[in-house]
Scaffold this motif. Structure first.
Motif, PDB file in Angstrom:
ATOM      1  N   LYS A 240      22.224  42.582 -13.149  1.00  0.00           N
ATOM      2  CA  LYS A 240      22.693  41.906 -11.940  1.00  0.00           C
ATOM      3  C   LYS A 240      22.425  40.415 -12.110  1.00  0.00           C
ATOM      4  CE  LYS A 240      22.139  41.767  -6.904  1.00  0.00           C
ATOM      5  NZ  LYS A 240      23.585  41.882  -6.634  1.00  0.00           N
ATOM      6  N   PRO A 241      23.455  39.586 -12.106  1.00  0.00           N
ATOM      7  CA  PRO A 241      23.247  38.157 -12.345  1.00  0.00           C
ATOM      8  C   PRO A 241      22.486  37.477 -11.215  1.00  0.00           C
ATOM      9  CG  PRO A 241      25.528  38.579 -11.754  1.00  0.00           C
ATOM     10  CD  PRO A 241      24.881  39.920 -11.924  1.00  0.00           C
ATOM     11  N   ASN A 242      21.655  36.519 -11.591  1.00  0.00           N
ATOM     12  CA  ASN A 242      20.897  35.714 -10.643  1.00  0.00           C
ATOM     13  C   ASN A 242      21.714  34.466 -10.333  1.00  0.00           C
ATOM     14  OD1 ASN A 242      19.045  34.264  -9.180  1.00  0.00           O
ATOM     15  ND2 ASN A 242      17.597  33.977 -10.854  1.00  0.00           N
ATOM     16  N   ILE A 243      22.553  34.563  -9.313  1.00  0.00           N
ATOM     17  CA  ILE A 243      23.507  33.517  -8.993  1.00  0.00           C
ATOM     18  C   ILE A 243      22.909  32.503  -8.028  1.00  0.00           C
ATOM     19  CG2 ILE A 243      25.684  33.041  -7.800  1.00  0.00           C
ATOM     20  CD1 ILE A 243      26.750  35.684  -8.875  1.00  0.00           C
ATOM     21  N   VAL A 244      23.083  31.225  -8.351  1.00  0.00           N
ATOM     22  CA  VAL A 244      22.709  30.135  -7.465  1.00  0.00           C
ATOM     23  C   VAL A 244      23.985  29.366  -7.127  1.00  0.00           C
ATOM     24  CG1 VAL A 244      21.393  28.008  -7.197  1.00  0.00           C
ATOM     25  CG2 VAL A 244      20.407  29.938  -8.465  1.00  0.00           C
ATOM     26  N   HIS A 245      24.325  29.312  -5.844  1.00  0.00           N
ATOM     27  CA  HIS A 245      25.527  28.603  -5.415  1.00  0.00           C
ATOM     28  C   HIS A 245      25.207  27.121  -5.198  1.00  0.00           C
ATOM     29  CE1 HIS A 245      26.754  32.771  -4.019  1.00  0.00           C
ATOM     30  NE2 HIS A 245      27.707  32.415  -4.847  1.00  0.00           N
ATOM     31  N   ILE A 246      26.020  26.269  -5.801  1.00  0.00           N
ATOM     32  CA  ILE A 246      25.837  24.820  -5.682  1.00  0.00           C
ATOM     33  C   ILE A 246      27.193  24.195  -5.395  1.00  0.00           C
ATOM     34  CG2 ILE A 246      25.128  22.702  -6.866  1.00  0.00           C
ATOM     35  CD1 ILE A 246      23.238  24.365  -8.557  1.00  0.00           C
ATOM     36  N   PRO A 247      27.293  23.294  -4.429  1.00  0.00           N
ATOM     37  CA  PRO A 247      28.581  22.667  -4.127  1.00  0.00           C
ATOM     38  C   PRO A 247      29.171  21.964  -5.350  1.00  0.00           C
ATOM     39  CG  PRO A 247      27.008  22.217  -2.378  1.00  0.00           C
ATOM     40  CD  PRO A 247      26.231  22.854  -3.488  1.00  0.00           C
ATOM     41  N   SER A 248      30.481  22.050  -5.497  1.00  0.00           N
ATOM     42  CA  SER A 248      31.150  21.432  -6.645  1.00  0.00           C
ATOM     43  C   SER A 248      30.897  19.935  -6.697  1.00  0.00           C
ATOM     44  CB  SER A 248      32.658  21.704  -6.570  1.00  0.00           C
ATOM     45  OG  SER A 248      32.933  23.081  -6.671  1.00  0.00           O
ATOM     46  N   GLU A 249      30.833  19.306  -5.525  1.00  0.00           N
ATOM     47  CA  GLU A 249      30.608  17.856  -5.493  1.00  0.00           C
ATOM     48  C   GLU A 249      29.237  17.495  -6.050  1.00  0.00           C
ATOM     49  OE1 GLU A 249      33.633  19.021  -2.496  1.00  0.00           O
ATOM     50  OE2 GLU A 249      31.619  19.730  -3.013  1.00  0.00           O
ATOM     51  N   VAL A 250      28.237  18.344  -5.813  1.00  0.00           N
ATOM     52  CA  VAL A 250      26.902  18.102  -6.364  1.00  0.00           C
ATOM     53  C   VAL A 250      26.926  18.269  -7.877  1.00  0.00           C
ATOM     54  CG1 VAL A 250      24.519  18.935  -6.422  1.00  0.00           C
ATOM     55  CG2 VAL A 250      25.750  18.795  -4.236  1.00  0.00           C
ATOM     56  N   ILE A 251      27.575  19.308  -8.354  1.00  0.00           N
ATOM     57  CA  ILE A 251      27.682  19.528  -9.800  1.00  0.00           C
ATOM     58  C   ILE A 251      28.388  18.348 -10.450  1.00  0.00           C
ATOM     59  CG2 ILE A 251      28.646  21.021 -11.587  1.00  0.00           C
ATOM     60  CD1 ILE A 251      28.450  23.337  -9.546  1.00  0.00           C
ATOM     61  N   ALA A 252      29.437  17.859  -9.815  1.00  0.00           N
ATOM     62  CA  ALA A 252      30.192  16.740 -10.371  1.00  0.00           C
ATOM     63  C   ALA A 252      29.341  15.484 -10.460  1.00  0.00           C
ATOM     64  CB  ALA A 252      31.441  16.483  -9.531  1.00  0.00           C
ATOM     65  N   ARG A 253      28.450  15.290  -9.481  1.00  0.00           N
ATOM     66  CA  ARG A 253      27.585  14.112  -9.507  1.00  0.00           C
ATOM     67  C   ARG A 253      26.564  14.207 -10.641  1.00  0.00           C
ATOM     68  NH1 ARG A 253      26.017  14.472  -4.666  1.00  0.00           N
ATOM     69  NH2 ARG A 253      23.945  15.360  -4.974  1.00  0.00           N
ATOM     70  N   VAL A 254      26.025  15.393 -10.866  1.00  0.00           N
ATOM     71  CA  VAL A 254      25.016  15.581 -11.905  1.00  0.00           C
ATOM     72  C   VAL A 254      25.642  15.636 -13.287  1.00  0.00           C
ATOM     73  CG1 VAL A 254      23.205  17.126 -12.751  1.00  0.00           C
ATOM     74  CG2 VAL A 254      23.540  16.818 -10.289  1.00  0.00           C
ATOM     75  N   ASP A 255      26.794  16.280 -13.393  1.00  0.00           N
ATOM     76  CA  ASP A 255      27.444  16.480 -14.690  1.00  0.00           C
ATOM     77  C   ASP A 255      28.931  16.164 -14.543  1.00  0.00           C
ATOM     78  OD1 ASP A 255      28.550  17.406 -17.057  1.00  0.00           O
ATOM     79  OD2 ASP A 255      27.241  19.141 -17.197  1.00  0.00           O
ATOM     80  N   PRO A 256      29.325  14.899 -14.679  1.00  0.00           N
ATOM     81  CA  PRO A 256      30.721  14.513 -14.455  1.00  0.00           C
ATOM     82  C   PRO A 256      31.709  15.244 -15.357  1.00  0.00           C
ATOM     83  CG  PRO A 256      29.302  12.573 -14.492  1.00  0.00           C
ATOM     84  CD  PRO A 256      28.453  13.729 -14.933  1.00  0.00           C
ATOM     85  N   GLY A 257      31.293  15.581 -16.568  1.00  0.00           N
ATOM     86  CA  GLY A 257      32.195  16.286 -17.465  1.00  0.00           C
ATOM     87  C   GLY A 257      32.613  17.634 -16.912  1.00  0.00           C
ATOM     88  N   THR A 258      31.636  18.382 -16.392  1.00  0.00           N
ATOM     89  CA  THR A 258      31.939  19.658 -15.748  1.00  0.00           C
ATOM     90  C   THR A 258      32.649  19.432 -14.419  1.00  0.00           C
ATOM     91  OG1 THR A 258      30.046  20.769 -16.770  1.00  0.00           O
ATOM     92  CG2 THR A 258      30.932  21.753 -14.764  1.00  0.00           C
ATOM     93  N   GLY A 259      32.228  18.404 -13.713  1.00  0.00           N
ATOM     94  CA  GLY A 259      32.768  18.148 -12.381  1.00  0.00           C
ATOM     95  C   GLY A 259      34.250  17.868 -12.361  1.00  0.00           C
ATOM     96  N   ALA A 260      34.772  17.207 -13.388  1.00  0.00           N
ATOM     97  CA  ALA A 260      36.204  16.914 -13.407  1.00  0.00           C
ATOM     98  C   ALA A 260      37.017  18.192 -13.381  1.00  0.00           C
ATOM     99  CB  ALA A 260      36.542  16.090 -14.653  1.00  0.00           C
ATOM    100  N   GLY A 261      36.588  19.185 -14.156  1.00  0.00           N
ATOM    101  CA  GLY A 261      37.296  20.455 -14.179  1.00  0.00           C
ATOM    102  C   GLY A 261      37.108  21.276 -12.914  1.00  0.00           C
ATOM    103  N   LEU A 262      36.003  21.065 -12.213  1.00  0.00           N
ATOM    104  CA  LEU A 262      35.798  21.744 -10.940  1.00  0.00           C
ATOM    105  C   LEU A 262      36.653  21.113  -9.843  1.00  0.00           C
ATOM    106  CD1 LEU A 262      31.918  22.316 -10.816  1.00  0.00           C
ATOM    107  CD2 LEU A 262      33.700  24.022 -11.238  1.00  0.00           C
ATOM    108  N   LEU A 263      36.503  19.809  -9.658  1.00  0.00           N
ATOM    109  CA  LEU A 263      37.223  19.130  -8.590  1.00  0.00           C
ATOM    110  C   LEU A 263      38.727  19.136  -8.849  1.00  0.00           C
ATOM    111  CD1 LEU A 263      34.890  16.045  -7.996  1.00  0.00           C
ATOM    112  CD2 LEU A 263      34.815  18.298  -6.916  1.00  0.00           C
ATOM    113  N   GLY A 264      39.109  19.131 -10.118  1.00  0.00           N
ATOM    114  CA  GLY A 264      40.526  19.088 -10.451  1.00  0.00           C
ATOM    115  C   GLY A 264      41.144  20.439 -10.690  1.00  0.00           C
ATOM    116  N   ASP A 265      40.354  21.513 -10.589  1.00  0.00           N
ATOM    117  CA  ASP A 265      40.923  22.817 -10.915  1.00  0.00           C
ATOM    118  C   ASP A 265      40.152  23.964 -10.258  1.00  0.00           C
ATOM    119  OD1 ASP A 265      42.766  24.511 -12.211  1.00  0.00           O
ATOM    120  OD2 ASP A 265      41.552  24.675 -14.019  1.00  0.00           O
ATOM    121  N   LYS A 266      38.958  24.247 -10.728  1.00  0.00           N
ATOM    122  CA  LYS A 266      38.333  25.543 -10.463  1.00  0.00           C
ATOM    123  C   LYS A 266      37.706  25.693  -9.084  1.00  0.00           C
ATOM    124  CE  LYS A 266      37.591  26.242 -15.395  1.00  0.00           C
ATOM    125  NZ  LYS A 266      38.198  24.949 -15.774  1.00  0.00           N
ATOM    126  N   MET A 267      37.532  24.616  -8.327  1.00  0.00           N
ATOM    127  CA  MET A 267      36.979  24.775  -6.986  1.00  0.00           C
ATOM    128  C   MET A 267      38.032  25.253  -5.983  1.00  0.00           C
ATOM    129  SD  MET A 267      36.534  20.924  -5.381  1.00  0.00           S
ATOM    130  CE  MET A 267      36.352  21.513  -3.689  1.00  0.00           C
TER     131      MET A 267
END
Length: 327
Positions: A240-267
């Protein structure tokens, strides 16, 4: 039918190459020979597409019924291909991206007529410019182009949104009981397509005269929430995965490389209407649901211990995001 693939040994294109050969297509692969992948029954020409004169010398005066460039990302590469293949192919297929569709979406189901506009991700904007250049070439000079927009297509990658999907990072963290990041609240809808399913639709477009001038999306009709996606990875691993939900905008601020694909696609929710590809390729149907496809992916990793090695950098990326969000 004679077909040239530029690339042809990547995440999506291996499955397409294999199916093309199986269906009797005379397939030639043009690449630098660095992937270490061979396709039985296909001819391989070693040349660098970024060196046009090298390509011209390698191809000579050969003509192809269809040319597919799997590795074109920016408009100058399209301009180069126009110069290379004018008058020497019956069809040129450009691999675009479903991430090019408007963000945020204004309709519940995405069709090929959904506007193209992505203010968040440069990758998507570059693909849009490539499409626009090809449409001009079609309209102004009759260049025989077809555009294909894959969405999230997987085979030997673990299709996740946060973390290195080309590594065993997420499965290993699940097995170790370590937290993994899921963007948002995990309830947005997403479509995953196995590369073998994608190949069925794509090969049906090769040499298809009515496909000239058209754009197509090729996805499965299997729709899951992101929590379901991660849960099905966990089910395949027996944990059973240990999932932690984090807003896409927070992820984008911490890791812009990942954030571009979230804000521009996967969110965003991504549900596709595949009526058009089914109209042009009547036998197209996706038959590999994710809960079965991910088992194939994991089995590929587990068949070789070297594939399951996870770098410290991959773990550090995940820990940085978790720490910034207080996870």
């Amino acid at each position: 039918m004679k077909v040239l693939f530029i690339g042809g040994t990547g995440n999506i294109s291996v499955s397409v190459s294999k199916l093309a050969v199986a269906r009797g297509i005379e397939l030639t692969l043009l690449n630098r020979g660095q992937q270490g992948v061979s396709i039985d029954g296909a001819e391989t020409i070693v040349a660098d597409i970024s060196q046009p004169e090298q390509v011209r010398a390698a191809l000579g005066n050969r003509h192809f019924d269809a040319v597919v460039n799997w590795i074109a990302f920016v408009e100058p590469q399209i301009e180069r291909d126009l110069d290379l293949f004018r008058g020497r192919c019956g069809q040129y297929i450009f691999i675009s991206s479903a991430s090019a569709y408007q963000k945020p979406l204004t309709t519940s189901a995405i069709t090929e007529s959904t506007p193209l506009a992505n203010p968040y991700w440069q990758y998507s904007r570059d693909k849009i410019r490539c499409e626009e250049r090809l449409m001009r070439a079609y309209r102004d000079e009759g260049f025989p182009m077809t555009i294909v927009r894959p969405s999230h297509t997987y085979d030997k990658y673990v299709p996740v949104a946060v973390g290195n999907w080309a590594s065993y990072l997420i499965p290993q963290r699940m097995l170790d009981g370590k937290p993994i990041v899921v963007h948002g609240d995990g309830t947005s809808l997403w479509t995953l397509t196995h590369s073998e399913d994608f190949a069925k639709g794509f090969v049906g477009l090769l040499g298809h005269p009515q496909a000239i001038g058209h754009a197509f999306q090729i996805t499965s009709d299997f729709v899951l929430t992101w929590d379901q996606i991660y849960s099905q990875i966990g089910d395949a691993l027996g944990v059973k995965p240990n999932i932690v939900h984090i807003p896409s905008e927070v992820i984008a601020r911490v890791d812009p490389g990942t954030g571009a694909g979230l804000l521009g696609d996967k969110m965003w929710c991504a549900v596709f209407d595949n009526s058009k590809i089914k109209q042009f390729v009547p036998d197209y149907v996706a038959t590999i649901p994710f809960h079965l496809g991910i088992r194939r992916t994991l089995a590929w990793f587990q068949a070789d211990e070297r594939r399951m090695q996870v770098s410290a950098e991959d773990h550090d990326q995940m820990e940085r995001i978790l720490a910034a969000a207080g996870g």
